[in-house]
Write a protein that holds these residues in place. Structure first.
Motif, short mmCIF file in Angstrom:
data_model
loop_
_atom_site.label_atom_id
_atom_site.label_comp_id
_atom_site.label_asym_id
_atom_site.label_seq_id
_atom_site.Cartn_x
_atom_site.Cartn_y
_atom_site.Cartn_z
N ALA A 30 0.87 -1.18 0.00
CA ALA A 30 0.00 0.00 0.00
C ALA A 30 0.90 1.22 0.00
O ALA A 30 1.99 1.22 0.58
N VAL A 31 0.45 2.28 -0.66
CA VAL A 31 1.20 3.53 -0.69
C VAL A 31 0.30 4.61 -0.12
O VAL A 31 -0.88 4.72 -0.48
N SER A 32 0.86 5.42 0.79
CA SER A 32 0.09 6.49 1.43
C SER A 32 0.78 7.82 1.19
O SER A 32 2.00 7.93 1.32
N ALA A 33 -0.01 8.84 0.83
CA ALA A 33 0.54 10.17 0.61
C ALA A 33 -0.57 11.19 0.86
O ALA A 33 -1.71 10.83 1.18
N GLY A 34 -0.24 12.44 0.70
CA GLY A 34 -1.23 13.50 0.86
C GLY A 34 -1.19 14.18 2.20
O GLY A 34 -1.43 15.37 2.31
N GLU A 35 -0.92 13.43 3.25
CA GLU A 35 -0.76 13.95 4.60
C GLU A 35 -0.08 12.87 5.43
O GLU A 35 0.03 11.72 5.00
N GLY A 36 0.40 13.25 6.61
CA GLY A 36 1.10 12.29 7.43
C GLY A 36 0.19 11.20 7.95
O GLY A 36 -0.95 11.45 8.34
N MET A 37 0.69 9.96 7.97
CA MET A 37 -0.08 8.85 8.52
C MET A 37 0.34 8.61 9.96
O MET A 37 1.52 8.35 10.24
N PRO A 38 -0.59 8.70 10.91
CA PRO A 38 -0.25 8.42 12.31
C PRO A 38 0.32 7.03 12.47
O PRO A 38 -0.11 6.08 11.78
N ALA A 39 1.29 6.88 13.36
CA ALA A 39 1.98 5.59 13.52
C ALA A 39 1.02 4.46 13.85
O ALA A 39 1.12 3.36 13.31
N GLY A 40 0.06 4.72 14.73
CA GLY A 40 -0.90 3.69 15.09
C GLY A 40 -1.73 3.24 13.91
O GLY A 40 -1.98 2.04 13.73
N LEU A 41 -2.13 4.18 13.06
CA LEU A 41 -2.93 3.83 11.88
C LEU A 41 -2.08 3.02 10.90
O LEU A 41 -2.57 2.05 10.31
N GLY A 42 -0.82 3.40 10.72
CA GLY A 42 0.05 2.65 9.82
C GLY A 42 0.16 1.20 10.22
O GLY A 42 0.13 0.30 9.37
N ARG A 43 0.30 0.94 11.52
CA ARG A 43 0.37 -0.46 11.99
C ARG A 43 -0.93 -1.20 11.71
O ARG A 43 -0.91 -2.37 11.29
N GLN A 44 -2.05 -0.53 11.92
CA GLN A 44 -3.34 -1.18 11.68
C GLN A 44 -3.54 -1.52 10.21
O GLN A 44 -4.06 -2.59 9.87
N VAL A 45 -3.14 -0.61 9.32
CA VAL A 45 -3.28 -0.87 7.88
C VAL A 45 -2.38 -2.02 7.46
O VAL A 45 -2.77 -2.89 6.67
N THR A 46 -1.16 -2.06 7.98
CA THR A 46 -0.25 -3.16 7.68
C THR A 46 -0.84 -4.49 8.11
O THR A 46 -0.76 -5.48 7.37
N GLU A 47 -1.45 -4.52 9.29
CA GLU A 47 -2.07 -5.76 9.77
C GLU A 47 -3.29 -6.13 8.92
O GLU A 47 -3.52 -7.31 8.62
N LEU A 48 -4.08 -5.14 8.52
CA LEU A 48 -5.27 -5.40 7.71
C LEU A 48 -4.91 -5.99 6.36
O LEU A 48 -5.53 -6.94 5.88
N LEU A 49 -3.90 -5.43 5.71
CA LEU A 49 -3.53 -5.85 4.36
C LEU A 49 -2.50 -6.97 4.36
O LEU A 49 -2.30 -7.61 3.33
N ALA A 50 -1.84 -7.19 5.49
CA ALA A 50 -0.69 -8.12 5.54
C ALA A 50 0.32 -7.75 4.47
O ALA A 50 0.87 -8.59 3.75
N ALA A 51 0.56 -6.45 4.34
CA ALA A 51 1.48 -5.92 3.34
C ALA A 51 2.04 -4.60 3.88
O ALA A 51 1.40 -3.94 4.69
N PRO A 52 3.24 -4.22 3.44
CA PRO A 52 3.83 -2.99 3.95
C PRO A 52 3.09 -1.75 3.45
O PRO A 52 2.52 -1.74 2.35
N VAL A 53 3.11 -0.70 4.28
CA VAL A 53 2.59 0.61 3.89
C VAL A 53 3.79 1.51 3.65
O VAL A 53 4.62 1.72 4.54
N LEU A 54 3.89 2.04 2.45
CA LEU A 54 5.02 2.89 2.05
C LEU A 54 4.54 4.34 1.99
O LEU A 54 3.77 4.70 1.10
N GLU A 55 4.99 5.15 2.93
CA GLU A 55 4.58 6.55 2.96
C GLU A 55 5.51 7.39 2.08
O GLU A 55 6.70 7.10 1.96
N GLN A 56 4.94 8.45 1.49
CA GLN A 56 5.73 9.34 0.64
C GLN A 56 5.14 10.74 0.69
O GLN A 56 4.05 10.96 1.21
N ILE A 57 5.87 11.69 0.15
CA ILE A 57 5.39 13.06 0.05
C ILE A 57 5.77 13.61 -1.31
O ILE A 57 6.83 13.30 -1.85
N GLY A 58 4.87 14.37 -1.89
CA GLY A 58 5.12 15.01 -3.17
C GLY A 58 4.39 16.34 -3.23
O GLY A 58 3.92 16.84 -2.20
#
Length: 526
Positions: free
Chosen positions: A301-329
């Motif tokens: 999963a890729v997340s951008a647009g605004e900062g992802m809270p650490a707790g939410l990032g862990r939950q998304v990783t667990e939901l998808l069983a896949a890494p969440v890659l944050e970025q900024i542009g």
């Protein structure tokens, strides 16, 4: 967090790929003498790589192959030319995500014209401004927009698509990689939109630097981007990356609900899910963070647009069983300039500079600051805009010595990653979209029962930013004021600019000179 699968391995899709391929006609691929024209470059790439019969876009239950897309675009260019569009002309695309958007963009590029990418859900006044600001030669619009752009030539999407099959293919107009290709609008601190210009050479750089090197996209990937094609983030995710990699993208004409995301991911075996933190938070809120079988195909999963809270990032990783890659542009950079990758993923940060980009944290005087010190983020790299359309003074303020002053606050960590700390100006970031609170405040302030108002992004219990209005009412206060203000906002603003709630307060925090202390409003600290 350790995932249940090798992070970098692409998933194989279930889409059937015929063994026999249909070659593109020479007129669709374009002459070798026009390598700078994006449309010709992509058509030629699909022909050389044998992608003609591979899926490129899924919409509903219809699939368009790479060969079909480029053949349609060659014919669509003739349709636009018949409407008077020529090289250098601006064409407004006020369309939802779909094959009409893809075809119209490639056809515009093919003619050497410049596409103006606008959100079709904007208020009529915004559309009128953008059409006038770009001096648009034609506006291609979606359904329900018959009353818009009345002072400009307009072509409805249905009429446009109906005319394409019988048109002859048009040759690609010769341009170089530095010729203008498209314009996207961003908002400044005053709320006045500015047209950001990008060139024919930029999309290939987005793919080479981010799609191929960082995300390792292959022709077997299937993309779903919650962010739409008319935004910089969605443009790269769901248009550029699939067409340069031979992969495919799922197109949805409106922002999908969590249930719709589940269904689309499962049906199309989506491997790359791009979204913003607020939409990821909705996914988690809908079903909790335990892994769901419908996401079994997702490799990242890729997340951008605004900062992802650490707790939410862990939950998304667990939901998808896949890494969440944050970025900024930014719109000015075209896509991401700082990103996490499979090799270097540091949750809670926006990663390291994208290859080819330089990123610095500077103080208010423009001097670089040491690691661990908060400052403003400056960036330079190969896809920075040459400038804002007809805004030389604003271009000079934003682009200094080849560097872009992003107005983002950040801190560089000792390991070379960057931590995003918010905005340096009064702009608010909500759902991955930059919103001018001044525009929203002006609408709410028009209500006679409002004395003062401040609109800010407030972090909710899930750690996601939501737009909220703090209103000092004129006495006496009536019970229906909150509902009346939200109704007014819905009537006059685009949906993403409407506050999620209204709080009535006795006063707003101000400096001795009367300036609003917006940072205190955001924290509720007054």
């Amino acid at each position: 967090m350790t995932t249940s699968r090798p992070a970098a391995a692409p998933r194989t899709t279930t889409a059937a790929v015929p063994q026999q391929r249909t070659p593109l006609p020479a007129s669709a691929a374009g002459p070798r003498a026009t390598p700078g024209n994006l449309a010709a470059q992509l058509a030629d790439l699909a022909e050389r790589r044998g992608w003609g019969d591979r899926a490129a876009f899924h919409q509903g239950h219809r699939v368009w192959t790479h060969g079909e897309v480029h053949a349609l675009a060659a014919r669509a260019a003739t349709v636009l030319a018949a409407q008077g569009v020529g090289a250098g002309d601006r064409v407004v695309l006020a369309l939802p995500d779909g094959i009409a958007w893809v075809t119209a963009f490639l056809a515009t590029a093919r003619l050497g014209a410049v596409a103006v990418l606008v959100n079709p859900e904007l208020p009529a006044a915004d559309h009128a401004f953008m059409a006038a600001d770009t001096r648009a030669a034609l506006c291609v619009t979606g359904p329900g927009m018959e009353e818009r752009f009345t002072d400009r030539p307009r072509l409805g999407a249905d009429q446009f698509l109906a005319s394409v099959p019988t048109a002859a293919p048009a040759p690609a107009h010769p341009v170089d990689a530095h010729a203008p290709l498209y314009i996207q609008y961003t908002s400044g601190t005053t709320g006045r939109p500015k047209g950001v210009v990008h060139t024919h050479g930029d999309p290939k750089a987005y793919h080479d630097l981010i799609g191929r090197r960082l995300l390792r996209i292959t022709r077997d990937d299937v993309t779903l981007s919650v962010s739409k094609l008319y935004f910089a983030y969605g443009f790269g995710n769901a248009f550029v990356f699939p067409l340069f990699s031979g992969s495919s993208a799922v197109l949805v004409d409106r922002r999908p609900s969590p249930a719709a995301v589940d269904e689309l991911v499962a049906r199309h075996r989506v491997t790359l899910l791009y979204s913003v933190p607020s939409a990821f938070a909705a996914l988690v809120a809908e079903r909790g963070s335990g892994h769901q079988a419908c996401f079994a195909s997702v490799r990242a999963a890729v997340s951008a647009g605004e900062g992802m809270p650490a707790g939410l990032g862990r939950q998304v990783t667990e939901l998808l069983a896949a890494p969440v890659l944050e970025q900024i542009g930014s719109t000015e950079a075209g896509h991401a300039f700082c990103a996490n990758s499979f090799d270097h993923n540091h949750p809670g940060t926006v990663g390291r500079p994208v290859p080819g980009f330089e990123v610095e944290v500077r103080d208010a005087n423009g001097r670089p600051v040491p690691d661990g010190t908060e400052g403003e983020l400056w960036v330079r790299g190969p896809t920075l805009t040459p400038g804002y359309l007809d805004r030389p003074e604003e271009t000079a303020r934003a682009l200094v010595g080849g560097w872009l002053a992003t107005r983002d606050l950040a801190r560089r960590e000792p390991d070379g990653t960057f931590r995003h700390l918010g905005r340096a100006d009064d702009m608010e970031m909500v759902g991955g979209i930059t919103v001018s609170p001044l525009e929203v405040e002006a609408v709410l302030r028009a209500h006679p029962a409002v004395r003062e108002v401040a609109v800010v992004a407030v972090v909710d219990r899930l750690g996601v930013s939501r737009l909220r209005a703090f209103v000092v009412p004129e006495p006496p206060v009536h019970d229906g004021l909150r509902e009346a203000l939200l109704r007014l906002a819905r009537e006059r603003l685009a949906a993403f600019k409407v506050p999620r709630g209204v709080s009535l307060v006795p006063s707003l925090p101000r400096t001795p000179t009367g300036k609003l202390r917006r940072h205190l409003v955001r924290r509720g600290a007054w």
